[in-house]
Motif scaffolding. Structure first.
Motif, mmCIF file in Angstrom:
data_model
loop_
_atom_site.group_PDB
_atom_site.id
_atom_site.type_symbol
_atom_site.label_atom_id
_atom_site.label_comp_id
_atom_site.label_asym_id
_atom_site.label_seq_id
_atom_site.Cartn_x
_atom_site.Cartn_y
_atom_site.Cartn_z
ATOM 1 N N CYS A 190 0.836 -1.203 0.000
ATOM 2 C CA CYS A 190 0.000 0.000 0.000
ATOM 3 C C CYS A 190 0.872 1.254 0.000
ATOM 4 C CB CYS A 190 -0.921 -0.020 1.219
ATOM 5 S SG CYS A 190 -2.088 1.350 1.277
ATOM 6 N N LEU B 262 -8.241 6.489 -4.094
ATOM 7 C CA LEU B 262 -9.111 6.336 -2.929
ATOM 8 C C LEU B 262 -10.583 6.479 -3.329
ATOM 9 C CD1 LEU B 262 -8.672 6.048 0.223
ATOM 10 C CD2 LEU B 262 -9.062 8.496 0.329
ATOM 11 N N ILE C 235 -13.473 3.570 -3.079
ATOM 12 C CA ILE C 235 -14.680 3.797 -2.273
ATOM 13 C C ILE C 235 -15.930 3.559 -3.109
ATOM 14 C CG2 ILE C 235 -16.026 5.588 -1.114
ATOM 15 C CD1 ILE C 235 -13.358 6.743 -0.097
ATOM 16 N N ASP D 10 -7.097 -0.440 4.467
ATOM 17 C CA ASP D 10 -6.508 0.122 3.246
ATOM 18 C C ASP D 10 -6.792 1.618 3.138
ATOM 19 O OD1 ASP D 10 -5.750 -2.447 2.736
ATOM 20 O OD2 ASP D 10 -7.294 -2.832 1.226
ATOM 21 N N LEU D 11 -8.045 1.992 3.359
ATOM 22 C CA LEU D 11 -8.402 3.409 3.252
ATOM 23 C C LEU D 11 -7.692 4.233 4.320
ATOM 24 C CD1 LEU D 11 -12.227 3.431 2.442
ATOM 25 C CD2 LEU D 11 -10.283 3.155 0.923
ATOM 26 N N THR D 12 -7.587 3.684 5.521
ATOM 27 C CA THR D 12 -6.900 4.405 6.597
ATOM 28 C C THR D 12 -5.433 4.627 6.254
ATOM 29 O OG1 THR D 12 -8.399 3.388 8.212
ATOM 30 C CG2 THR D 12 -6.406 4.418 9.064
ATOM 31 N N LEU E 155 -5.215 7.353 3.527
ATOM 32 C CA LEU E 155 -5.502 8.676 4.089
ATOM 33 C C LEU E 155 -4.370 9.140 5.000
ATOM 34 C CD1 LEU E 155 -9.312 8.328 4.888
ATOM 35 C CD2 LEU E 155 -8.291 9.967 3.313
ATOM 36 N N LEU F 127 -15.824 10.244 -3.008
ATOM 37 C CA LEU F 127 -15.451 10.196 -1.594
ATOM 38 C C LEU F 127 -16.680 10.270 -0.700
ATOM 39 C CD1 LEU F 127 -12.368 12.618 -1.677
ATOM 40 C CD2 LEU F 127 -12.297 10.135 -1.503
ATOM 41 N N LEU G 32 -18.282 7.324 1.147
ATOM 42 C CA LEU G 32 -17.723 6.788 2.388
ATOM 43 C C LEU G 32 -18.567 7.181 3.589
ATOM 44 C CD1 LEU G 32 -15.421 5.242 3.764
ATOM 45 C CD2 LEU G 32 -14.136 7.385 3.878
ATOM 46 N N LEU H 182 -10.687 5.340 10.896
ATOM 47 C CA LEU H 182 -10.805 5.716 9.484
ATOM 48 C C LEU H 182 -11.495 7.066 9.336
ATOM 49 C CD1 LEU H 182 -10.877 5.279 6.399
ATOM 50 C CD2 LEU H 182 -12.945 3.899 6.732
ATOM 51 N N ALA I 296 -10.059 10.655 8.092
ATOM 52 C CA ALA I 296 -10.684 11.396 6.989
ATOM 53 C C ALA I 296 -10.982 12.833 7.405
ATOM 54 C CB ALA I 296 -11.965 10.688 6.555
#
Length: 537
Positions: free
Chosen positions: A292, A308, A312, A332-334, A337, A380, A383, A462, A466
């Motif tokens: 990642c 990202l 999403i 993954d998203l965390t 970001l 986005l 999310l 997460l 964000a």
């Protein structure tokens, strides 16, 4: 008496040296003259040969167009070999005619000798034909790189060269494998895989990325449904042929999935395109922290944000996969970001650039993406949309609060009720789910190291990440999180169940412990507080 004067001896030696130098200079002049003559003759010979070949190519296509001669696979092969031998940028028109001739030969019914691909079955021509088709297709790729899809003439050429690539990277449209030729399909499929491998080594995905960015990185896409379908199909074929190998998944993520809002455009223009469970494969690939990070470093902030957004939206469109892979998806998203957050700055400086979503950003910003940022922002927004929130917070929202009060019937709308202060929203949110007294009651009993608590904590991390990264849409995130009336009450009830006794004692202890677990627990409380403050103020 017999001695030679010293001066005569010196003169003799000087004359000999001068004569030697003159002979040497003369030889060098002769050699230089011969070299110049050779270069000029070679240049003139090459010009004559190129002129002759270009004339032969023009005569061939002219004769074919007028119908005075009939094309067959071998004649196309020979004329293509000549054209590729002398090909220069000014020969683009001739190359265009060659591509049209090749495609036309593939469309002829019941004439195997006309099909260009039939030469692949010739024992003597298999290797030369394979080399030729590789050169032809790579030339198509190089020409695609410089075309602008929003220009009508260029758009026609984009369609032509994409058709060439689509035709010769899969046997699906080859008439030679129909009927009795079905037995040839495995061998011809391997030839297609060989061709795709060659294109990948030369930079196939970079070409597709440039083409997609030129056509999609704008408020209104200039790629048609057919063109976009062809590009996405081409990008998937090497990945599928390699059985989703990590190297090709990496290339796909970096070059295709980082194109701004490509999933949004695909969903609008070609919703029927098969994604081959790509979301699950992307999630599992990115779940390794080093992979990642490698993707993020290659893309940098602006394109990481585009990736990202696409991930999403894929999660939003594939709710079942999102539910099954929620833990990896959240991680993954965390991670992505968090990478972007490193470069988010609170104020302007000489080292920062303005980004419409991230605010002041210390990495270089690709301003060419600004036109497509509204679409990325819409991606986005999924999310913190209702669907994704219900999926991620399913463990929290599925709980029933104790002492449920019967929900009163909705009051009749009136002018005075329409002007209620925003503070009443917070009060009504709690009253709708349970009495405030029971919600605020610390009960305890839930282990903080349980899988359920860890999952909810990671989700809260997460959203907290964000909030601190996507600074320019922070209010949108908070509004989305507070849109569900029962999320905050049930999240608070969940918080009250943590630890042996419940209450704030657990969180007071977390303040003194600088561990990852403590940070995650505090992130849960902070998210609740941020959302509550947003409702109240």
């Amino acid at each position: 008496m017999f001695s030679v004067p010293q001066s005569s001896k010196s003169e003799f030696l000087d004359k000999a040296r001068q004569a030697r130098e003159e002979r040497k200079g003369q030889k060098e002049k002769e050699r230089a003259a011969i070299l110049i003559q050779a270069l000029v003759r070679r240049f003139l010979c090459r010009c004559r040969l190129q002129k002759q070949i270009r004339k032969e190519v023009d005569d061939y296509f002219q004769a074919s167009e007028t119908g005075t001669s009939k094309r067959n696979a071998l004649s196309i092969f020979k004329i293509a070999r000549k054209l590729l031998f002398i090909y220069r940028p000014e020969d683009k028109m001739k190359f265009e005619k060659l591509c049209r001739a090749i495609l036309a030969s593939m469309e002829v019914e019941n004439e195997p000798k006309v099909w260009y691909v039939s030469l692949a079955l010739s024992k003597d021509l298999t290797i030369p034909w394979l080399k030729q088709i590789k050169d032809v297709l790579w030339t198509c790729c190089q020409l695609l790189k410089n075309l602008k899809p929003d220009i009508l003439q260029d758009n026609k050429l984009v369609t032509l060269y994409l058709t060439m690539l689509v035709t010769f990277t899969d046997t699906l449209t080859w008439r030679i494998v129909r009927g009795k030729g079905e037995a040839l399909r495995p061998a011809l499929t391997r030839i297609c895989e060989n061709i795709m491998g060659h294109l990948n080594q030369k930079g196939f995905y970079s070409i597709l990325q440039i083409l997609l960015t030129n056509g999609l990185a704008r408020s209104k896409p200039s790629l048609s449904k057919g063109t976009l379908t062809a590009i996405f199909t081409l990008s998937l074929r090497p990945v599928i042929a390699a059985h989703f190998s990590e190297n090709l998944l990496r290339s796909f993520l970096i070059h295709i999935m980082s194109v701004p809002a490509i999933i949004s455009h695909l969903n609008v223009l070609t919703p029927e395109v098969k994604t081959h469970d790509l979301l699950r494969k992307f999630i599992l690939f990115l779940s390794r922290e080093e992979q990642c990070l490698d993707i993020c470093v290659c893309l940098e902030g602006s394109h990481t944000l585009c990736l990202l957004g696409n991930l999403i939206q894929l999660g939003y469109l594939n709710e079942k996969v999102l539910e099954e892979e929620a833990n990896h998806f959240v991680k993954d998203l965390t991670d992505m970001l968090s990478y972007c957050q490193r470069y988010v700055s609170q104020k302007k400086s000489n080292l920062t650039h303005w980004h419409p979503v991230l605010g002041w950003f210390s990495q270089t910003v690709d301003y060419g993406l600004n036109e497509s940022m509204p679409l990325v922002t819409k991606q986005l927004q999924h999310l913190w949309g209702v669907s994704v929130i219900r999926t991620l917070f399913s463990d929290v929202l599925s709980k029933k609060l104790e002492s449920q009060e019967p929900t009163p019937p909705p009051p009749q709308p009136s002018t005075s009720q329409n002007n209620l202060p925003v503070k009443n929203l917070f009060k009504r949110a709690f009253q709708k789910s349970a009495s405030v007294r029971n919600i605020l009651k610390p009960v305890g009993g839930k282990r903080v190291d349980s899988a359920e608590v860890q999952k909810v904590c990671s989700i809260c991390v997460l959203y907290q990440t964000a909030l601190s990264t996507l600074t320019q849409i922070r209010l949108q995130i908070l509004t989305g999180l507070t849109h569900l009336d029962d999320l905050l009450p049930k999240l608070w009830a969940f918080i009250c169940e943590l630890g042996p006794q419940g209450g704030l004692k657990l969180f007071m202890e977390c303040l003194n412990n600088d561990t990852e677990e403590s940070k995650q627990l505090l992130a849960m409380l902070m998210l609740f507080c941020d959302c509550s403050r947003h409702l109240i103020t």
